[in-house]
Motif scaffolding. Structure first.
Motif, PDB file in Angstrom:
ATOM      1  N   LEU A 136       0.824  -1.209   0.000  1.00  0.00           N
ATOM      2  CA  LEU A 136       0.000   0.000   0.000  1.00  0.00           C
ATOM      3  C   LEU A 136       0.856   1.256   0.000  1.00  0.00           C
ATOM      4  CD1 LEU A 136      -2.747  -1.126   2.541  1.00  0.00           C
ATOM      5  CD2 LEU A 136      -2.985  -0.906   0.061  1.00  0.00           C
ATOM      6  N   ALA A 137       1.992   1.197   0.700  1.00  0.00           N
ATOM      7  CA  ALA A 137       2.880   2.360   0.724  1.00  0.00           C
ATOM      8  C   ALA A 137       3.453   2.638  -0.657  1.00  0.00           C
ATOM      9  CB  ALA A 137       4.008   2.119   1.735  1.00  0.00           C
ATOM     10  N   GLN A 138       3.812   1.596  -1.398  1.00  0.00           N
ATOM     11  CA  GLN A 138       4.367   1.783  -2.738  1.00  0.00           C
ATOM     12  C   GLN A 138       3.320   2.333  -3.696  1.00  0.00           C
ATOM     13  OE1 GLN A 138       7.091  -1.345  -4.296  1.00  0.00           O
ATOM     14  NE2 GLN A 138       6.713  -2.375  -2.346  1.00  0.00           N
ATOM     15  N   VAL A 139       2.102   1.821  -3.604  1.00  0.00           N
ATOM     16  CA  VAL A 139       1.037   2.315  -4.485  1.00  0.00           C
ATOM     17  C   VAL A 139       0.693   3.762  -4.140  1.00  0.00           C
ATOM     18  CG1 VAL A 139      -1.383   2.015  -5.139  1.00  0.00           C
ATOM     19  CG2 VAL A 139       0.106   0.022  -4.922  1.00  0.00           C
ATOM     20  N   ALA A 140       0.683   4.087  -2.855  1.00  0.00           N
ATOM     21  CA  ALA A 140       0.379   5.456  -2.444  1.00  0.00           C
ATOM     22  C   ALA A 140       1.447   6.429  -2.912  1.00  0.00           C
ATOM     23  CB  ALA A 140       0.243   5.517  -0.926  1.00  0.00           C
ATOM     24  N   ALA A 141       2.670   5.924  -3.099  1.00  0.00           N
ATOM     25  CA  ALA A 141       3.773   6.795  -3.521  1.00  0.00           C
ATOM     26  C   ALA A 141       3.773   7.067  -5.011  1.00  0.00           C
ATOM     27  CB  ALA A 141       5.115   6.167  -3.119  1.00  0.00           C
ATOM     28  N   LEU A 142       2.946   6.354  -5.768  1.00  0.00           N
ATOM     29  CA  LEU A 142       2.880   6.590  -7.203  1.00  0.00           C
ATOM     30  C   LEU A 142       2.286   7.961  -7.490  1.00  0.00           C
ATOM     31  CD1 LEU A 142       1.514   3.148  -8.475  1.00  0.00           C
ATOM     32  CD2 LEU A 142       3.822   4.027  -8.776  1.00  0.00           C
ATOM     33  N   PRO A 143       2.763   8.628  -8.571  1.00  0.00           N
ATOM     34  CA  PRO A 143       2.136   9.888  -8.976  1.00  0.00           C
ATOM     35  C   PRO A 143       0.673   9.654  -9.322  1.00  0.00           C
ATOM     36  CG  PRO A 143       4.206   9.533 -10.139  1.00  0.00           C
ATOM     37  CD  PRO A 143       3.885   8.254  -9.429  1.00  0.00           C
ATOM     38  N   ALA A 144      -0.162  10.641  -9.116  1.00  0.00           N
ATOM     39  CA  ALA A 144      -1.593  10.482  -9.360  1.00  0.00           C
ATOM     40  C   ALA A 144      -1.876  10.025 -10.779  1.00  0.00           C
ATOM     41  CB  ALA A 144      -2.321  11.799  -9.087  1.00  0.00           C
ATOM     42  N   HIS A 145      -1.107  10.546 -11.769  1.00  0.00           N
ATOM     43  CA  HIS A 145      -1.371  10.189 -13.165  1.00  0.00           C
ATOM     44  C   HIS A 145      -0.886   8.796 -13.513  1.00  0.00           C
ATOM     45  CE1 HIS A 145       2.853  11.460 -13.423  1.00  0.00           C
ATOM     46  NE2 HIS A 145       2.918  10.681 -14.497  1.00  0.00           N
ATOM     47  N   ALA A 146      -0.102   8.187 -12.604  1.00  0.00           N
ATOM     48  CA  ALA A 146       0.496   6.898 -12.919  1.00  0.00           C
ATOM     49  C   ALA A 146      -0.236   5.726 -12.296  1.00  0.00           C
ATOM     50  CB  ALA A 146       1.952   6.873 -12.456  1.00  0.00           C
ATOM     51  N   ILE A 147      -1.245   5.988 -11.484  1.00  0.00           N
ATOM     52  CA  ILE A 147      -1.955   4.892 -10.841  1.00  0.00           C
ATOM     53  C   ILE A 147      -2.951   4.316 -11.835  1.00  0.00           C
ATOM     54  CG2 ILE A 147      -3.463   4.241  -8.948  1.00  0.00           C
ATOM     55  CD1 ILE A 147      -2.277   6.520  -7.340  1.00  0.00           C
ATOM     56  N   ASN A 148      -2.631   3.099 -12.323  1.00  0.00           N
ATOM     57  CA  ASN A 148      -3.450   2.484 -13.367  1.00  0.00           C
ATOM     58  C   ASN A 148      -4.147   1.235 -12.863  1.00  0.00           C
ATOM     59  OD1 ASN A 148      -2.771   4.289 -15.453  1.00  0.00           O
ATOM     60  ND2 ASN A 148      -0.780   3.306 -15.634  1.00  0.00           N
ATOM     61  N   SER A 149      -4.537   1.195 -11.615  1.00  0.00           N
ATOM     62  CA  SER A 149      -5.138  -0.010 -11.065  1.00  0.00           C
ATOM     63  C   SER A 149      -6.536  -0.252 -11.600  1.00  0.00           C
ATOM     64  CB  SER A 149      -5.188   0.062  -9.537  1.00  0.00           C
ATOM     65  OG  SER A 149      -5.929   1.179  -9.122  1.00  0.00           O
ATOM     66  N   THR A 150      -7.111   0.753 -12.288  1.00  0.00           N
ATOM     67  CA  THR A 150      -8.387   0.569 -12.942  1.00  0.00           C
ATOM     68  C   THR A 150      -8.269   1.015 -14.381  1.00  0.00           C
ATOM     69  OG1 THR A 150      -9.085   2.758 -12.176  1.00  0.00           O
ATOM     70  CG2 THR A 150      -9.760   0.878 -10.844  1.00  0.00           C
ATOM     71  N   LEU A 151      -9.150   0.515 -15.211  1.00  0.00           N
ATOM     72  CA  LEU A 151      -9.128   0.862 -16.629  1.00  0.00           C
ATOM     73  C   LEU A 151      -9.622   2.273 -16.823  1.00  0.00           C
ATOM     74  CD1 LEU A 151      -8.813  -0.057 -19.582  1.00  0.00           C
ATOM     75  CD2 LEU A 151     -11.200  -0.797 -19.502  1.00  0.00           C
ATOM     76  N   ASN A 152      -8.825   3.091 -17.543  1.00  0.00           N
ATOM     77  CA  ASN A 152      -9.192   4.477 -17.805  1.00  0.00           C
ATOM     78  C   ASN A 152      -9.623   4.639 -19.253  1.00  0.00           C
ATOM     79  OD1 ASN A 152      -8.318   5.337 -15.178  1.00  0.00           O
ATOM     80  ND2 ASN A 152      -6.220   5.080 -15.926  1.00  0.00           N
ATOM     81  N   SER A 153     -10.444   5.636 -19.475  1.00  0.00           N
ATOM     82  CA  SER A 153     -10.848   5.945 -20.837  1.00  0.00           C
ATOM     83  C   SER A 153      -9.639   6.342 -21.654  1.00  0.00           C
ATOM     84  CB  SER A 153     -11.855   7.099 -20.813  1.00  0.00           C
ATOM     85  OG  SER A 153     -12.038   7.613 -22.105  1.00  0.00           O
ATOM     86  N   ALA A 154      -9.541   5.798 -22.866  1.00  0.00           N
ATOM     87  CA  ALA A 154      -8.380   6.092 -23.711  1.00  0.00           C
ATOM     88  C   ALA A 154      -8.347   7.556 -24.130  1.00  0.00           C
ATOM     89  CB  ALA A 154      -8.419   5.204 -24.953  1.00  0.00           C
ATOM     90  N   SER A 155      -9.488   8.230 -24.083  1.00  0.00           N
ATOM     91  CA  SER A 155      -9.529   9.628 -24.505  1.00  0.00           C
ATOM     92  C   SER A 155      -9.474  10.598 -23.337  1.00  0.00           C
ATOM     93  CB  SER A 155     -10.819   9.894 -25.296  1.00  0.00           C
ATOM     94  OG  SER A 155     -11.946   9.682 -24.484  1.00  0.00           O
ATOM     95  N   SER A 156      -9.355  10.084 -22.111  1.00  0.00           N
ATOM     96  CA  SER A 156      -9.371  10.948 -20.935  1.00  0.00           C
ATOM     97  C   SER A 156      -7.990  11.085 -20.349  1.00  0.00           C
ATOM     98  CB  SER A 156     -10.331  10.374 -19.879  1.00  0.00           C
ATOM     99  OG  SER A 156     -10.251  11.134 -18.690  1.00  0.00           O
ATOM    100  N   SER A 157      -7.641  12.279 -19.917  1.00  0.00           N
ATOM    101  CA  SER A 157      -6.356  12.491 -19.275  1.00  0.00           C
ATOM    102  C   SER A 157      -6.473  12.429 -17.763  1.00  0.00           C
ATOM    103  CB  SER A 157      -5.805  13.871 -19.673  1.00  0.00           C
ATOM    104  OG  SER A 157      -6.709  14.890 -19.277  1.00  0.00           O
ATOM    105  N   VAL A 158      -7.690  12.172 -17.248  1.00  0.00           N
ATOM    106  CA  VAL A 158      -7.909  12.122 -15.818  1.00  0.00           C
ATOM    107  C   VAL A 158      -8.137  10.683 -15.400  1.00  0.00           C
ATOM    108  CG1 VAL A 158      -9.367  12.894 -13.909  1.00  0.00           C
ATOM    109  CG2 VAL A 158      -8.969  14.403 -15.864  1.00  0.00           C
ATOM    110  N   THR A 159      -7.406  10.220 -14.390  1.00  0.00           N
ATOM    111  CA  THR A 159      -7.589   8.863 -13.887  1.00  0.00           C
ATOM    112  C   THR A 159      -8.880   8.800 -13.092  1.00  0.00           C
ATOM    113  OG1 THR A 159      -5.216   8.539 -13.756  1.00  0.00           O
ATOM    114  CG2 THR A 159      -6.582   7.072 -12.435  1.00  0.00           C
ATOM    115  N   ARG A 160      -9.752   7.873 -13.415  1.00  0.00           N
ATOM    116  CA  ARG A 160     -10.983   7.711 -12.685  1.00  0.00           C
ATOM    117  C   ARG A 160     -11.311   6.231 -12.564  1.00  0.00           C
ATOM    118  NH1 ARG A 160     -12.695   9.411 -17.844  1.00  0.00           N
ATOM    119  NH2 ARG A 160     -14.063   7.944 -18.909  1.00  0.00           N
ATOM    120  N   PRO A 161     -12.004   5.815 -11.498  1.00  0.00           N
ATOM    121  CA  PRO A 161     -12.334   4.411 -11.325  1.00  0.00           C
ATOM    122  C   PRO A 161     -13.183   3.910 -12.472  1.00  0.00           C
ATOM    123  CG  PRO A 161     -12.684   5.649  -9.290  1.00  0.00           C
ATOM    124  CD  PRO A 161     -12.441   6.647 -10.378  1.00  0.00           C
TER     125      PRO A 161
END
Length: 209
Positions: A123-148
Motif C-alpha cells: 500500500l505504501a508503494q502504491v500510495a507513492a505513485l504519482p496520481a497520473h500513474a496509478i493504473n489499477s483501474t481501466l481508464n478511458s483512452a480519450s481521458s487524461s484524468v484517472t478515474r475508477p
C-alpha cells in the motif's frame, strides 16, 4: 496462483516462479500491448496480511509499478503508460524481473512481474505513485484524468453496440421485447466485435455515447 490476459490475446497461465515471493509472465510483442488484466486464480490466496505489487519491465526503457493485488482486490486492469522511468525511491524493480526480459529487432518481450510483500509495504508503494500513474483501474483512452472504472458502463456499451448492430439488419421499428433474432446474426456481431477489440481495444465503444 496468478493469471494474466492481454487484450486481444489468449489467457496466459504460464506463470514462472522465480522464488518464494517473486513470479513473472513473459509478454511477447509488448509493443502491441495497450491494456492487460492480472488476477488471482482463486486456488491459492495470499497469506494473511500480504498482497503483491505488479511491475511491468520493458528492456532498454525502464519499468512501471502498475498497482497491486490482494485478497480483497483479486483482479485489476491496467492501461500501460507510454513512458517508462526509473522507479522512485523505495520502489526498485526486483532484479528477478529485469534479468528475465529480452528483446529482438522489432519484437520486444517484456516482463509482468509480481512481488509478494506485506500489505503495509504494498500500500505504501502504491500510495507513492504519482496520481497520473496509478493504473489499477481501466481508464478511458480519450481521458487524461484517472478515474475508477465502472464495469456496468462497459456492459451497457457492449449491449448498446449489439442492439445497434441487430437493429441495423431487422429495422429499429421491428426490435422489441418479443422480437426473434437469428442466432447467426448474433454470431456475426460477435465475430465483428471481437475483431474490433483485437485491433482497436475498447476505445471504439466510447463513440456510442
Amino acid at each position: 496462483m496468478f493469471g494474466c490476459c492481454v487484450a486481444g490475446r489468449l489467457l496466459q497461465t504460464n506463470l514462472q516462479q522465480v522464488d518464494e515471493t517473486h513470479a513473472l509472465f513473459e509478454i511477447p510483442a509488448a509493443e502491441k500491448v495497450n491494456h492487460l488484466c492480472v488476477f488471482l486464480l482463486g486456488t491459492v490466496p495470499f497469506p494473511d496480511g500480504y498482497g503483491c505489487t505488479v511491475h511491468f519491465f520493458w528492456p532498454g526503457k525502464g519499468s512501471q509499478v502498475l498497482g497491486m493485488l490482494s485478497n480483497e482486490k483479486p483482479s485489476a486492469i491496467f492501461r500501460l503508460r507510454s513512458t517508462f522511468s526509473t522507479p522512485a525511491s523505495g520502489m526498485s524493480t526486483p532484479s528477478a524481473f529485469t534479468s528475465a526480459a529480452s528483446s529482438t529487432t522489432g519484437d520486444v518481450t517484456a516482463i509482468l512481474g509480481l512481488a509478494i510483500e506485506p500489505l503495509e509495504s504494498v500500500l505504501a508503494q502504491v500510495a507513492a505513485l504519482p496520481a497520473h500513474a496509478i493504473n489499477s483501474t481501466l481508464n478511458s483512452a480519450s481521458s487524461s484524468v484517472t478515474r475508477p472504472f465502472d464495469p456496468t458502463i462497459l456492459a451497457e456499451r457492449i449491449a448498446k453496440h449489439l442492439f445497434n448492430y441487430v437493429s441495423g439488419f431487422v429495422g429499429m421499428d421491428n426490435v422489441g421485447p418479443d422480437s426473434l433474432i437469428p442466432v447467426g446474426l448474433v454470431a456475426r456481431w460477435y465475430e465483428n466485435f471481437t475483431s474490433k477489440l483485437r485491433t482497436a481495444g475498447v476505445g471504439f465503444l466510447e463513440r456510442l455515447e
